[in-house]
Scaffold this motif. Structure first.
Motif, PDB file in Angstrom:
ATOM      1  N   SER A 191       0.043  13.652  -1.506  1.00  0.00           N
ATOM      2  CA  SER A 191       0.543  12.302  -1.224  1.00  0.00           C
ATOM      3  C   SER A 191       1.859  12.089  -1.960  1.00  0.00           C
ATOM      4  N   THR A 209       0.184  10.741   8.513  1.00  0.00           N
ATOM      5  CA  THR A 209       0.177   9.669   7.531  1.00  0.00           C
ATOM      6  C   THR A 209       1.614   9.435   7.085  1.00  0.00           C
ATOM      7  N   SER A 210       2.097   8.216   7.213  1.00  0.00           N
ATOM      8  CA  SER A 210       3.441   7.868   6.745  1.00  0.00           C
ATOM      9  C   SER A 210       3.298   7.121   5.433  1.00  0.00           C
ATOM     10  N   TRP A 211       4.061   7.573   4.445  1.00  0.00           N
ATOM     11  CA  TRP A 211       3.978   6.962   3.119  1.00  0.00           C
ATOM     12  C   TRP A 211       4.930   5.782   3.009  1.00  0.00           C
ATOM     13  N   SER A 212       4.563   4.821   2.215  1.00  0.00           N
ATOM     14  CA  SER A 212       5.342   3.605   2.008  1.00  0.00           C
ATOM     15  C   SER A 212       6.756   3.927   1.523  1.00  0.00           C
ATOM     16  N   ASN A 223       0.821  -1.198   0.000  1.00  0.00           N
ATOM     17  CA  ASN A 223       0.000   0.000   0.000  1.00  0.00           C
ATOM     18  C   ASN A 223       0.857   1.251   0.000  1.00  0.00           C
ATOM     19  N   ARG A 224       0.307   2.359  -0.515  1.00  0.00           N
ATOM     20  CA  ARG A 224       1.035   3.628  -0.520  1.00  0.00           C
ATOM     21  C   ARG A 224       1.161   4.193   0.893  1.00  0.00           C
ATOM     22  N   ILE A 225       0.220   3.862   1.761  1.00  0.00           N
ATOM     23  CA  ILE A 225       0.267   4.326   3.147  1.00  0.00           C
ATOM     24  C   ILE A 225       0.817   3.202   4.017  1.00  0.00           C
ATOM     25  N   SER A 226       1.882   3.482   4.739  1.00  0.00           N
ATOM     26  CA  SER A 226       2.445   2.443   5.605  1.00  0.00           C
ATOM     27  C   SER A 226       1.925   2.565   7.033  1.00  0.00           C
ATOM     28  N   GLN A 227       1.501   3.799   7.423  1.00  0.00           N
ATOM     29  CA  GLN A 227       0.980   3.974   8.777  1.00  0.00           C
ATOM     30  C   GLN A 227       0.114   5.231   8.833  1.00  0.00           C
ATOM     31  N   TYR A 228      -0.949   5.156   9.619  1.00  0.00           N
ATOM     32  CA  TYR A 228      -1.820   6.305   9.855  1.00  0.00           C
ATOM     33  C   TYR A 228      -2.124   6.370  11.349  1.00  0.00           C
ATOM     34  N   ASP A 240       6.014  11.750   4.883  1.00  0.00           N
ATOM     35  CA  ASP A 240       4.808  11.777   5.714  1.00  0.00           C
ATOM     36  C   ASP A 240       4.036  13.079   5.528  1.00  0.00           C
TER      37      ASP A 240
END
Length: 111
Positions: A90, A40-43, A9-14, A60
Motif C-alpha cells: 500500500s 485499488t487507487s490510493w488517496s 481514507n487511504r483508498i480513494s477507489q476500489y 495504485d
C-alpha cells in the motif's frame, strides 16, 4: 463493481471484476474456474504525504487472480491458483516490491 470513498481514507477507489464458470468440463460438472481482477487507487493525500517524506510511492495496485477448484468427493474440494500483483504494497514500496506472483493452494472440507 467500483466504489469510492472520502478524501480522508487511504483508498480513494476500489474496482473489481469477477468471472466464474461452474462445470467448465462435461466430465467435471462440480468444478469451478474463477478469474478476479481488481484495482485499488490510493488517496492523493496519502501518496503526496509519502512522497514529501522522500519515500518511493505508487498511486495504485492492480491484481489478477485465476483459480481452479475441483470437487474431489462430496464435501471435499481442492483449489489451485495463481495471482499476479503489480505494486503489492500500500502506497510506499522499495524497488524489490514492485511485483508479486503468488501460488495459491487450498482445501475445503464441508460437513
Amino acid at each position: 463493481m467500483c466504489g469510492t470513498s472520502s478524501d480522508l481514507n487511504r483508498i480513494s477507489q476500489y474496482c473489481e471484476l469477477r468471472l466464474y464458470a461452474k462445470g467448465p468440463f462435461d466430465s467435471r460438472p462440480s468444478d469451478m474456474i474463477a478469474i478476479v481482477a481488481s484495482k485499488t487507487s490510493w488517496s492523493k493525500f496519502a501518496v503526496d504525504a509519502a512522497l514529501a517524506k522522500g519515500r518511493l510511492a505508487h498511486r495504485d495496485t492492480t491484481a489478477i487472480t485465476g483459480t481452479y477448484t475441483a470437487r474431489l468427493a462430496p464435501g471435499i474440494y481442492a483449489g489451485v491458483g495463481l495471482s499476479y500483483i503489480h505494486n503489492p504494497t500500500s502506497i510506499t514500496h522499495t524497488p524489490q516490491t514492485e511485483h508479486a506472483l503468488n501460488l495459491l493452494v487450498s482445501t475445503l472440507i464441508l460437513f
